[in-house]
Scaffold this motif. Structure first.
Motif, mmCIF file in Angstrom:
data_model
loop_
_atom_site.group_PDB
_atom_site.id
_atom_site.type_symbol
_atom_site.label_atom_id
_atom_site.label_comp_id
_atom_site.label_asym_id
_atom_site.label_seq_id
_atom_site.Cartn_x
_atom_site.Cartn_y
_atom_site.Cartn_z
ATOM 1 N N LEU A 1 -32.536 -12.095 46.437
ATOM 2 C CA LEU A 1 -33.266 -11.179 45.559
ATOM 3 C C LEU A 1 -34.038 -10.140 46.366
ATOM 4 O O LEU A 1 -34.044 -8.949 46.022
ATOM 5 C CB LEU A 1 -34.229 -11.972 44.677
ATOM 6 C CG LEU A 1 -33.625 -12.672 43.449
ATOM 7 C CD1 LEU A 1 -34.678 -13.517 42.755
ATOM 8 C CD2 LEU A 1 -33.040 -11.661 42.480
ATOM 9 N N LYS A 2 -34.698 -10.584 47.438
ATOM 10 C CA LYS A 2 -35.456 -9.640 48.261
ATOM 11 C C LYS A 2 -34.557 -8.592 48.891
ATOM 12 O O LYS A 2 -34.886 -7.402 48.932
ATOM 13 C CB LYS A 2 -36.214 -10.395 49.347
ATOM 14 C CG LYS A 2 -37.355 -11.254 48.817
ATOM 15 C CD LYS A 2 -38.053 -11.981 49.956
ATOM 16 C CE LYS A 2 -39.197 -12.854 49.433
ATOM 17 N NZ LYS A 2 -39.864 -13.597 50.535
ATOM 18 N N VAL A 3 -33.404 -9.035 49.385
ATOM 19 C CA VAL A 3 -32.479 -8.084 50.005
ATOM 20 C C VAL A 3 -31.975 -7.084 48.975
ATOM 21 O O VAL A 3 -31.939 -5.863 49.220
ATOM 22 C CB VAL A 3 -31.313 -8.829 50.673
ATOM 23 C CG1 VAL A 3 -30.242 -7.835 51.115
ATOM 24 C CG2 VAL A 3 -31.804 -9.641 51.867
ATOM 25 N N VAL A 4 -31.577 -7.606 47.810
ATOM 26 C CA VAL A 4 -31.044 -6.716 46.776
ATOM 27 C C VAL A 4 -32.098 -5.719 46.301
ATOM 28 O O VAL A 4 -31.840 -4.515 46.169
ATOM 29 C CB VAL A 4 -30.498 -7.546 45.598
ATOM 30 C CG1 VAL A 4 -30.123 -6.640 44.437
ATOM 31 C CG2 VAL A 4 -29.287 -8.356 46.037
ATOM 32 N N MET A 5 -33.324 -6.221 46.053
ATOM 33 C CA MET A 5 -34.383 -5.327 45.580
ATOM 34 C C MET A 5 -34.783 -4.327 46.657
ATOM 35 O O MET A 5 -35.068 -3.163 46.363
ATOM 36 C CB MET A 5 -35.596 -6.153 45.149
ATOM 37 C CG MET A 5 -35.346 -7.064 43.950
ATOM 38 S SD MET A 5 -34.702 -6.193 42.509
ATOM 39 C CE MET A 5 -36.050 -5.088 42.168
ATOM 40 N N GLY A 6 -34.805 -4.754 47.909
ATOM 41 C CA GLY A 6 -35.122 -3.823 48.984
ATOM 42 C C GLY A 6 -34.099 -2.717 49.107
ATOM 43 O O GLY A 6 -34.444 -1.541 49.265
ATOM 44 N N VAL A 7 -32.821 -3.115 49.032
ATOM 45 C CA VAL A 7 -31.755 -2.101 49.088
ATOM 46 C C VAL A 7 -31.856 -1.148 47.914
ATOM 47 O O VAL A 7 -31.704 0.077 48.046
ATOM 48 C CB VAL A 7 -30.379 -2.786 49.140
ATOM 49 C CG1 VAL A 7 -29.265 -1.755 48.991
ATOM 50 C CG2 VAL A 7 -30.213 -3.556 50.442
ATOM 51 N N MET A 8 -32.151 -1.705 46.728
ATOM 52 C CA MET A 8 -32.242 -0.865 45.536
ATOM 53 C C MET A 8 -33.424 0.113 45.640
ATOM 54 O O MET A 8 -33.296 1.296 45.297
ATOM 55 C CB MET A 8 -32.406 -1.734 44.300
ATOM 56 C CG MET A 8 -32.435 -0.935 43.006
ATOM 57 S SD MET A 8 -32.555 -1.957 41.547
ATOM 58 C CE MET A 8 -32.628 -0.672 40.287
ATOM 59 N N LEU A 9 -34.566 -0.381 46.108
ATOM 60 C CA LEU A 9 -35.711 0.511 46.278
ATOM 61 C C LEU A 9 -35.414 1.616 47.280
ATOM 62 O O LEU A 9 -35.776 2.780 47.068
ATOM 63 C CB LEU A 9 -36.928 -0.294 46.735
ATOM 64 C CG LEU A 9 -37.598 -1.183 45.682
ATOM 65 C CD1 LEU A 9 -38.678 -2.041 46.339
ATOM 66 C CD2 LEU A 9 -38.205 -0.327 44.583
ATOM 67 N N ALA A 10 -34.775 1.269 48.376
ATOM 68 C CA ALA A 10 -34.436 2.274 49.376
ATOM 69 C C ALA A 10 -33.474 3.313 48.814
ATOM 70 O O ALA A 10 -33.639 4.526 49.016
ATOM 71 C CB ALA A 10 -33.840 1.602 50.607
#
Length: 415
Positions: free
Chosen positions: A124-133
């Motif tokens: 979840l953290k990786v996906v949300m980080g990628v999405m925010l970026a």
């Protein structure tokens, strides 16, 4: 606020709202999908263990106590979340737990399977980080692209606006607007060009009419005044006729002053005066006071003049003389015998104070055309109106104040 700034605010507001909603929905969806995947894995392990125990007739060997517990405290079939302290990580770790019974040699045993949720949180953290970026990069790119496109697309409009700002009615050539491939701006340029052509034509017609009217009426008025002066000075003129001739002569002079004032107002409003030059305003004040010296002596007025420093103002010399002359003449004509006349000139303002008749209304109304203190006065009532038009022409501020104590009238021109 500029149009680009306002549209960008709306775009950013809508995009931020959709981004927050989309991020929340994506987070909930991913969390649900990952939790469902963990539940499926636990169910598959349960099925596998149940089949293995049935074949082997014995309980499995426990390799990792955190993942499998036999005959623990739980004695009910359930699928739930729990937190277990990890001695390696030295922190509580979330787990998904399933408890179920198995029968071995006619005896019921309770097995508890656990699966760590740290992996799902990392996903979840990786996906949300990628999405925010990605969303941040997208917003920045859209903002920069929108700004660049707006500058490029609105360039014809800015050129048209610049051409309008530099357009002068006095110039003989018509307004030239650059061609543009954008249909809306092309239509705007055509409409603006047609409008300026009509305005320029009307201006030229009005200017020609004003000049012709001034020339054609001034000559007969001058002839009338000259003839009437001769009649007034004729010693053989009967006494009864002399009074009538004097009345006509005064009316002709009043009409001539009115004609000159209206012509000057028309020229000021039509901006027919050339660019201004530095004018020594203190010199103009001294000259106008010298010209009014006879009127001052006749009313027994001793002016109090304060000229702090030489003051230079960029104006047309004729308009500078008209402005100072009208203000001083107004202060003298409406003054009382032995009254006060105070003139203060500084680089910030010209202030003229005089005693005069009592006012019962707003003094600023006297700046209008044909407004007079005394309706029976021979003055056309255009002096202050001309002064106001000159101030408006050059961006000055003309104010009129009245102080009941002492009946003091103050006209102030702020440069």
């Amino acid at each position: 606020m500029k149009l680009l700034t306002r549209t960008n605010r709306y775009y950013l507001g809508l995009s931020a709202t959709l981004f927050v909603l989309g991020t929340g929905l994506l987070y909930e969806g991913l969390q649900h999908a990952l939790a469902h995947e963990v539940d499926e894995q636990l169910q598959q392990q349960r099925t596998y263990l149940t089949a293995r125990i049935r074949r082997a007739g014995a309980l499995p060997t426990i390799a990792l106590p955190q993942e499998l517990t036999i005959d623990g405290p739980t004695r009910s079939e359930s699928l739930r979340d729990t937190v277990i302290f990890d001695p390696v990580e030295r922190e509580p770790v979330p787990f998904r737990v399933i408890s179920f019974p198995v029968v071995v040699r006619s005896q019921v045993h309770w097995l508890t399977l656990r699966k760590s949720l740290l992996e799902t949180e990392d996903v979840l953290k990786v996906v949300m980080g990628v999405m925010l970026a990605v969303m941040t990069l997208l917003f920045s790119s859209l903002l920069l692209l929108n700004r660049w496109l707006s500058r490029w697309l609105w360039a014809p409009f800015r050129r048209t606006l610049q051409a309008l700002r530099g357009f002068q009615l006095q110039q003989p050539e018509s307004l030239a607007l650059p061609a543009t491939p954008i249909d809306e701006f092309s239509e705007l340029n055509q409409a603006v060009a047609q409008l300026t052509q009509r305005v320029a034509a009307d201006y030229r017609a009005l200017k020609e009419f004003t000049e012709n009217a001034a020339h054609e009426t001034q000559t007969p008025l001058a002839i009338m005044q000259a003839r009437l002066e001769q009649l007034v000075q004729d010693p053989e003129l009967p006494e009864r006729t002399l009074g009538a001739v004097q009345d006509v002569y005064r009316a002709a002079r009043r009409l001539s002053r009115l004609h000159q004032a209206l012509t000057l107002l028309s020229k000021i409003e039509n901006r027919q005066f050339n660019a201004g030059v530095p004018v020594s305003l203190d010199g103009v004040v001294r000259e106008k006071l010298r010209q009014l010296q006879d009127f001052l002596e006749d009313k027994d007025i001793e002016p109090q003049v304060t000229l702090l420093t030489p003051v230079s103002v960029t104006m047309h010399p004729a308009l500078a003389e008209s402005l100072v002359g009208n203000l001083l003449q107004n202060a003298v004509n409406h003054n009382v015998r032995g009254g006060l006349l105070r003139v203060n000139l500084s680089p910030a303002a010209l202030e003229i104070t005089n005693t005069g008749p009592e006012l019962h209304s707003d003094p600023m109304l006297l700046l209008g055309r044909f407004r007079k203190h005394n309706a029976a006065s021979d003055s056309p009532g255009l002096g202050l109106s001309i002064a106001e038009q000159i101030c408006t022409y050059y961006g000055f501020s003309l104010s009129y104040a009245y102080a009941p104590a002492g009946h003091l009238h103050t006209l102030r021109v702020a440069f």
